[in-house]
Each structure stands twice: as structure tokens, then as C-alpha cells.
Design a protein around this motif. Structure first.
Motif, PDB file in Angstrom:
ATOM      1  N   HIS A 363       0.646  -1.299  -0.123  1.00 26.86           N
ATOM      2  CA  HIS A 363      -0.009  -0.009   0.078  1.00 26.86           C
ATOM      3  C   HIS A 363       0.885   1.273   0.095  1.00 26.86           C
ATOM      4  O   HIS A 363       0.516   2.266  -0.684  1.00 26.86           O
ATOM      5  CB  HIS A 363      -0.923  -0.020   1.174  1.00 26.86           C
ATOM      6  N   LEU A 364       1.889   1.087   0.719  1.00 24.45           N
ATOM      7  CA  LEU A 364       2.739   2.546   1.049  1.00 24.45           C
ATOM      8  C   LEU A 364       3.731   2.800   0.028  1.00 24.45           C
ATOM      9  O   LEU A 364       5.098   2.435   0.186  1.00 24.45           O
ATOM     10  CB  LEU A 364       3.102   2.611   2.504  1.00 24.45           C
ATOM     11  N   ILE A 365       3.378   3.129  -1.273  1.00 23.88           N
ATOM     12  CA  ILE A 365       4.440   3.110  -2.453  1.00 23.88           C
ATOM     13  C   ILE A 365       4.912   4.759  -2.208  1.00 23.88           C
ATOM     14  O   ILE A 365       3.991   5.676  -2.121  1.00 23.88           O
ATOM     15  CB  ILE A 365       3.684   2.924  -3.579  1.00 23.88           C
ATOM     16  N   GLU A 366       6.126   4.688  -1.924  1.00 23.65           N
ATOM     17  CA  GLU A 366       6.713   5.887  -1.553  1.00 23.65           C
ATOM     18  C   GLU A 366       7.862   6.199  -2.484  1.00 23.65           C
ATOM     19  O   GLU A 366       8.156   5.513  -3.455  1.00 23.65           O
ATOM     20  CB  GLU A 366       7.299   5.958  -0.217  1.00 23.65           C
ATOM     21  N   PRO A 367       8.669   7.422  -2.385  1.00 17.34           N
ATOM     22  CA  PRO A 367       9.921   7.670  -3.324  1.00 17.34           C
ATOM     23  C   PRO A 367      10.867   6.542  -3.186  1.00 17.34           C
ATOM     24  O   PRO A 367      10.606   5.846  -2.281  1.00 17.34           O
ATOM     25  CB  PRO A 367      10.391   8.958  -2.726  1.00 17.34           C
ATOM     26  N   PRO A 368      11.790   6.402  -4.226  1.00 17.30           N
ATOM     27  CA  PRO A 368      12.585   5.085  -3.952  1.00 17.30           C
ATOM     28  C   PRO A 368      13.547   5.070  -2.984  1.00 17.30           C
ATOM     29  O   PRO A 368      13.999   5.938  -2.348  1.00 17.30           O
ATOM     30  CB  PRO A 368      13.482   5.077  -5.376  1.00 17.30           C
ATOM     31  N   TYR A 369      13.708   3.647  -2.773  1.00 14.79           N
ATOM     32  CA  TYR A 369      14.840   3.531  -1.649  1.00 14.79           C
ATOM     33  C   TYR A 369      14.340   3.373  -0.039  1.00 14.79           C
ATOM     34  O   TYR A 369      14.961   3.235   0.706  1.00 14.79           O
ATOM     35  CB  TYR A 369      16.240   3.918  -1.992  1.00 14.79           C
ATOM     36  N   ALA A 370      13.379   3.895  -0.065  1.00 18.98           N
ATOM     37  CA  ALA A 370      12.518   3.969   1.455  1.00 18.98           C
ATOM     38  C   ALA A 370      12.351   2.290   1.574  1.00 18.98           C
ATOM     39  O   ALA A 370      11.589   1.415   0.654  1.00 18.98           O
ATOM     40  CB  ALA A 370      11.220   4.778   1.317  1.00 18.98           C
ATOM     41  N   PRO A 371      12.590   1.921   2.885  1.00 20.97           N
ATOM     42  CA  PRO A 371      12.239   0.432   3.111  1.00 20.97           C
ATOM     43  C   PRO A 371      10.652   0.235   3.179  1.00 20.97           C
ATOM     44  O   PRO A 371       9.850   0.915   3.323  1.00 20.97           O
ATOM     45  CB  PRO A 371      13.123   0.087   4.400  1.00 20.97           C
TER      46      PRO A 371
END
Length: 421
Positions: A363-371
Motif C-alpha cells: 500500500h505505502l508506495i513512496e519515493p525510491p529506496y525507502a524500506p
């Protein structure tokens, strides 16, 4: 001499880092470890095992991890596989202005007992800084009329495309996506809409006139290109973003990340018009074996004829849509909702949409490289919410979708824009 390098050692949080170890013995097995401490003192860590090549080098852009928190070739795996020491803690950057996340990278010799490995001194170490604002980006606190938030301005005279950034049901003000968008040339307005300063602590209704005020405020900014603005939104924010795109002609490009195509929980009100929420099912919530709560089955199938009157009239929107869904989303049945919305658009002769659907993304699609955060608490809710997602597949979705978001916004907000990042 063993050396550990990372290029660059200081960069934006959404930019890749080239990690390399040299001076090793041929075929030597080593362990790479990454760790950071967030602003609340929570610790996150990751590790992966590699074998040096015949030249005694390990280059994470080409080398395949043998095991640890991931396997295979993943140049940024040490970053997106970071896990909280305190289980189910989400990594969120709160102060985007004054300090970066500092990621400690360490290299260990793996040719000793695993139990003794991390009692030994590392063979090499360094610190990588991950910033959320590029040099020259300005943050302005916004308290104008009813609206509250933070405006981020890129350096230079502009004009730049303008974007409103909306997060979900936790409320408050979340700024890390807006600050990164501004770092890439967008005037980005992180907009709070409840549970912040003098805004209501809970949402009893969604007043679209509040969001209309925010749109007009953004368009008045001297650095904003106009005549239209974009929206980047997720979850509850995507519900509101979709409603804004339908009712406000100034909205010409809308990014909807894992959101519904109907109203959840509280009605939308715009002037004299009231849009009622889709009624919840009697059982409301489901729970996993680990006790995580899912909203996945909270409402009925929007394809059911009885639910059709509650769906947003997406065909009335004049702008363009980018639907982004994680197929492993356990909070909302977001792929079904997005597909239904695109079919509704197509049924009215519209082709003003793009759908990106990512297998294994949560669900929590964020900017890249966030775990990946698979489950966490939100606000005053006394239980853990299940967000879903596979660690590696979620990372792929974040890296790809972030590029596509910027391409989409430039294409529809800048006249004669190229799709170059």
C-alpha cells in the motif's frame, strides 16, 4: 588495503548510491551492513553477503548477494531492505530541512563464526547522507485563510509546474515527498487537511471548498506555471485527489496511488452537492494470523450494480490520470478500484489515463529506496494496520513509479514538455 567507497556520499534520498569494496582477497566472502537512526531514536539495519571477484572487488552494481536480507543483484538493496529494530516501526523523515538521514555502511570479513561476526571491528566503514531537500529549495509555512501546509519552491525564477501533495488517513502534515518533488523542479504544496494545528482532529466531512482554496492559493504563487496544477496523492488523499480532479477544472494532472474510486467513511461536500460514502459491509474488518487489521474487505465490490451510484463520475474530469497500484496492497483492493475507474473512463470514450500495476507492491508506495513497511499503527487507532507488500518487489515499484510520476506531471503541466527527467 581494503577500501569501502560510496558515490556520492551525500545525495538526495531518491538518488542511487554506487557502493564498492576493493582490496579483498579473490573469492573472499564479506558482509555489507547498513544502519541508521531516525529522528525518534529508532534503529534500522540491513546486511547482505557477497563474494569478491578474482580481482578482490565487490561492486554492488554488478555483484549478486549470496544471502542476508536479499539475494541477487540489487545496487540499492542495503537501503530498501532496512528493517526496524523495534518491530513494525515505519521509517518516516520528519524534518526535511535541517538534517539528512545518516546511513552507516560497514564491511566485515565473513570468514569467522556468525555469532562473533558483529562483535569484530569492521574492515572498513563510512557514512552516507540522504537529504530530502536539494540546495536552494525553500520551504514556506502556509497559514492563509483556512488552509495549512508547507510550500516548497525550487531554486531559480521559474515558472515551474505546481503540485498539491496529499497523504492519507493519519492526518497531520507529511513533507518528505513534497520536498523531493521541489528538488526535481516542481512547486510542491504539502497540504494538511485534518489533525494539524487548528484543523479538526478528525474528519466528519471532506469539504472540497477547502481544497479549492488550496488550488487557488497555489496558482497565485509567482513561481507556478499554470494555468493548471497537478496532484500527487495516496490512500485517503487519493480519494480526495480524484474528487478534486472531477470537480475542479484547474486540476489537469492527477496521480492516484492505491486509492478508491468512491468515498470512504465521510461524505464529500462541494457547495450544495453532497457525495455519500459507499456503505461498509457488516463485518467491516478482517484480521491476519498475526493480528494485523486489513481494510481490504471493508466495502463491497464496486462492480456490484447496487454500488454503482456511489462511484465517482470520473468521466467528468477534464484532466489526465495516473493510477498507481500495488497488487500486494492489503489495505485497499486498489487494483480492482483503479481498473473499474479506467473502464468507466473508456466506456465514456475517454483515454485520459495510464494505469501502472505492480506485482508484489504494498500500500505505502513512496519515493525510491525507502524500506517497505508491511504493517504499522496510524494515529490513534489502537491496532496495527496491514499494508502488505514483498520487500524486493515493492522496491522495484517505488523506483519505477517515481520516475513515471515526474514524467507524467511534466507532460501534462508543461506545454511542449519532453519526457526527460
Amino acid at each position: 588495503m581494503i577500501q569501502l567507497t560510496a558515490t556520492p556520499t551525500s545525495a538526495l534520498a531518491d538518488e542511487p548510491v554506487h557502493i564498492r569494496a576493493t582490496g579483498l582477497s579473490p573469492s573472499q566472502v564479506v558482509t555489507f551492513e547498513a544502519s541508521l537512526e531516525d529522528e525518534k531514536g529508532n534503529l534500522f539495519h540491513s546486511r547482505a553477503y557477497y563474494r569478491a571477484n578474482e580481482a578482490g572487488e565487490v561492486d554492488l552494481e554488478h555483484a549478486s548477494a549470496l544471502g542476508g536480507d536479499y539475494v541477487g543483484v540489487h545496487p540499492m538493496g542495503l537501503f530498501w531492505s532496512l528493517k526496524p529494530e523495534k518491530i513494525l516501526t515505519r521509517l518516516v523523515k520528519r524534518d526535511v530541512m535541517n538534517s539528512p538521514f545518516k546511513v552507516q555502511l560497514k564491511l566485515y570479513d565473513s570468514n569467522i563464526l556468525i555469532t562473533a561476526l558483529f562483535m569484530a571491528a569492521p574492515k572498513a566503514s563510512l557514512t552516507v547522507e540522504r537529504w530530502y531537500m536539494a540546495p536552494g529549495v525553500t520551504r514556506i509555512q502556509v497559514r492563509e485563510g483556512r488552509i495549512r501546509g508547507a510550500l516548497f519552491l525550487p531554486p531559480g525564477e521559474g515558472p515551474f509546474p505546481g503540485v498539491i501533495d496529499l497523504f492519507g488517513g493519519r492526518g497531520g502534515l507529511t513533507e518528505f515527498r513534497s520536498s523531493l518533488l521541489a528538488s526535481h523542479g516542481f512547486v510542491s504544496f504539502a497540504l494538511a487537511y485534518f489533525n494539524y494545528e487548528d484543523l479538526p482532529p478528525f474528519m466528519e466531512k471532506t469539504d472540497l471548498e477547502y481544497f479549492e482554496e488550496a488550488v487557488n492559493f497555489l496558482l497565485k504563487q509567482p513561481k507556478v506555471l499554470g494555468p493548471g496544477i497537478g496532484i500527487v496523492s495516496i490512500c485517503k488523499g487519493a480519494e480526495i485527489g480524484l474528487s478534486m480532479a472531477i470537480h475542479l477544472e484547474q486540476v489537469t494532472a492527477t496521480v492516484l496511488i492505491n486509492g478508491p474510486n468512491f468515498v470512504l467513511s465521510c461524505p464529500h461536500v462541494y457547495h450544495e452537492q453532497v457525495i455519500q460514502p459507499l456503505p461498509p459491509l457488516p463485518h467491516l474488518l478482517s484480521t491476519t494470523d498475526l493480528g494485523f487489521v486489513e481494510f481490504y474487505h471493508l466495502v463491497g465490490d464496486p462492480l456490484d450494480e447496487a454500488n454503482q451510484p456511489f462511484l465517482f463520475p470520473v468521466e467528468k474530469a477534464q484532466g489526465h490520470f495516473l493510477f498507481i497500484v500495488g497488487e500486494g496492497d492489503k489495505s485497499l483492493n486498489s487494483k480492482v478500484y483503479a481498473v473499474q475507474a479506467t473502464e468507466q473512463l473508456g466506456g465514456h470514450g475517454k483515454n485520459n489515463w495510464t494505469l501502472l500495476s505492480y506485482p508484489g507492491a504494498g500500500h505505502l508506495i513512496e519515493p525510491p529506496y525507502a524500506p517497505l513497511c508491511c504493517a504499522s499503527k496510524m494515529g490513534n487507532i489502537p491496532f496495527y494496520l496491514h499494508w502488505g507488500g514483498d520487500v524486493a518487489l515493492h522496491a522495484v515499484a517505488q523506483e519505477h513509479s517515481w520516475k513515471e510520476i515526474q514524467i507524467f506531471l511534466r507532460k501534462h503541466l508543461i506545454p511542449n514538455a519532453t519526457s526527460q527527467l
